[in-house]
Write a protein that holds these residues in place. Structure first.
Motif, PDB file in Angstrom:
ATOM      1  N   UNK A 114       0.877  -1.178   0.000  1.00  0.00           N
ATOM      2  CA  UNK A 114       0.000   0.000   0.000  1.00  0.00           C
ATOM      3  C   UNK A 114       0.910   1.222   0.000  1.00  0.00           C
ATOM      4  N   UNK A 115       1.082   1.795  -1.165  1.00  0.00           N
ATOM      5  CA  UNK A 115       2.148   2.771  -1.350  1.00  0.00           C
ATOM      6  C   UNK A 115       1.903   4.101  -0.649  1.00  0.00           C
ATOM      7  N   UNK A 116       0.669   4.371  -0.254  1.00  0.00           N
ATOM      8  CA  UNK A 116       0.398   5.627   0.437  1.00  0.00           C
ATOM      9  C   UNK A 116       0.706   5.571   1.926  1.00  0.00           C
ATOM     10  N   UNK A 117       1.032   4.403   2.456  1.00  0.00           N
ATOM     11  CA  UNK A 117       1.375   4.326   3.870  1.00  0.00           C
ATOM     12  C   UNK A 117       2.503   5.292   4.225  1.00  0.00           C
ATOM     13  N   UNK A 118       3.469   5.415   3.349  1.00  0.00           N
ATOM     14  CA  UNK A 118       4.622   6.275   3.622  1.00  0.00           C
ATOM     15  C   UNK A 118       4.210   7.692   3.990  1.00  0.00           C
ATOM     16  N   UNK A 119       3.109   8.172   3.424  1.00  0.00           N
ATOM     17  CA  UNK A 119       2.699   9.556   3.581  1.00  0.00           C
ATOM     18  C   UNK A 119       1.938   9.814   4.879  1.00  0.00           C
ATOM     19  N   UNK A 120       1.470   8.757   5.551  1.00  0.00           N
ATOM     20  CA  UNK A 120       0.509   8.928   6.625  1.00  0.00           C
ATOM     21  C   UNK A 120       1.067   8.470   7.968  1.00  0.00           C
TER      22      UNK A 120
END
Length: 231
Positions: A85-91
């Motif tokens: 889940x590539x958006x994990x980094x942002x959150x």
């Protein structure tokens, strides 16, 4: 049911689709039946962001733990159970959620030259019909306003500020649980990169996936002016 002990947690437009596919091919690795379940972004506290395309993205994300666990019900005796889940980094809440539920998990982030990544994001958003600008530099300059408005689907520059996003992960997890992979290395030497990644995951490094297949490929910036705008 199993929970993951491995996450490909970022970043977008950096080669994560290929990386996930090469991990999925390994006989000792089980990857989620759904790519980008986004549970820790949208199910673990939720993300109050808006913008074109995000309603559908949110609708297809996993938002309850039982359903999320069900993604791994066929993991069997796999040594490594993972998801991408590539958006994990942002959150930050994704970082906190993974720490709470799977504190010993191994984390992989694949990164690309920042302007190249932003350009690829812009190009993909234009193709998808959610980017209103036709000019990349105009979209780049509008990034702060879009972020303040919560329009995350068309934020291209901010998502390339890797140090800012990775800080909480390095502050939360031991360094030995984190692996950084570079897009350029995966492109130039995929077999070597995957051997190194398999070693990090403690699975057989001798397995060779079919790296001749490049997944979800997009173009690169050929204009040297655009390539030079990263400061």
């Amino acid at each position: 049911m199993s929970m993951p002990n491995f996450y490909i947690a970022g970043g977008a437009r950096c080669g994560s689709t290929s990386l996930e596919a090469y991990c999925r091919a390994h006989p000792q690795i089980y990857m989620s039946s759904v790519k980008e379940p986004n549970y820790f972004s949208y199910g673990y506290g939720g993300v109050p962001y808006a913008g074109p395309g995000l309603d559908q993205y949110y609708a297809t994300s996993i938002k309850d733990l039982e359903t999320y666990r069900g993604l791994f019900r066929h993991a069997g005796q796999a040594r490594i159970v993972g998801e991408a889940s590539i958006n994990y980094m942002l959150h930050p809440q994704a970082c906190a959620g993974i720490r709470d539920l799977t504190p010993d998990a191994r984390l992989v982030f694949i990164l690309r030259q920042p302007v190249e990544r932003a350009w690829s994001s812009f190009h993909r958003s234009r193709y998808s019909g959610i980017e209103p600008e036709t000019d990349f530099l105009a979209a780049w300059r509008d990034d702060a306003r879009r972020r303040e408005a919560g329009h995350w689907s068309c934020i291209h520059r901010y998502k390339s500020l890797y140090a800012r996003h990775l800080r909480c992960w390095f502050d939360t997890f031991p360094r030995q649980q984190i692996k950084i992979v570079l897009f350029d290395d995966l492109k130039a030497s995929p077999d070597e990169v995957m051997r190194d990644l398999y070693t990090f995951l403690d699975v057989d490094p001798g397995f060779k996936p079919d790296t001749a297949v490049i997944h979800n490929q997009t173009g690169e910036i050929s204009n040297p002016l655009l390539r030079s705008i990263w400061l």
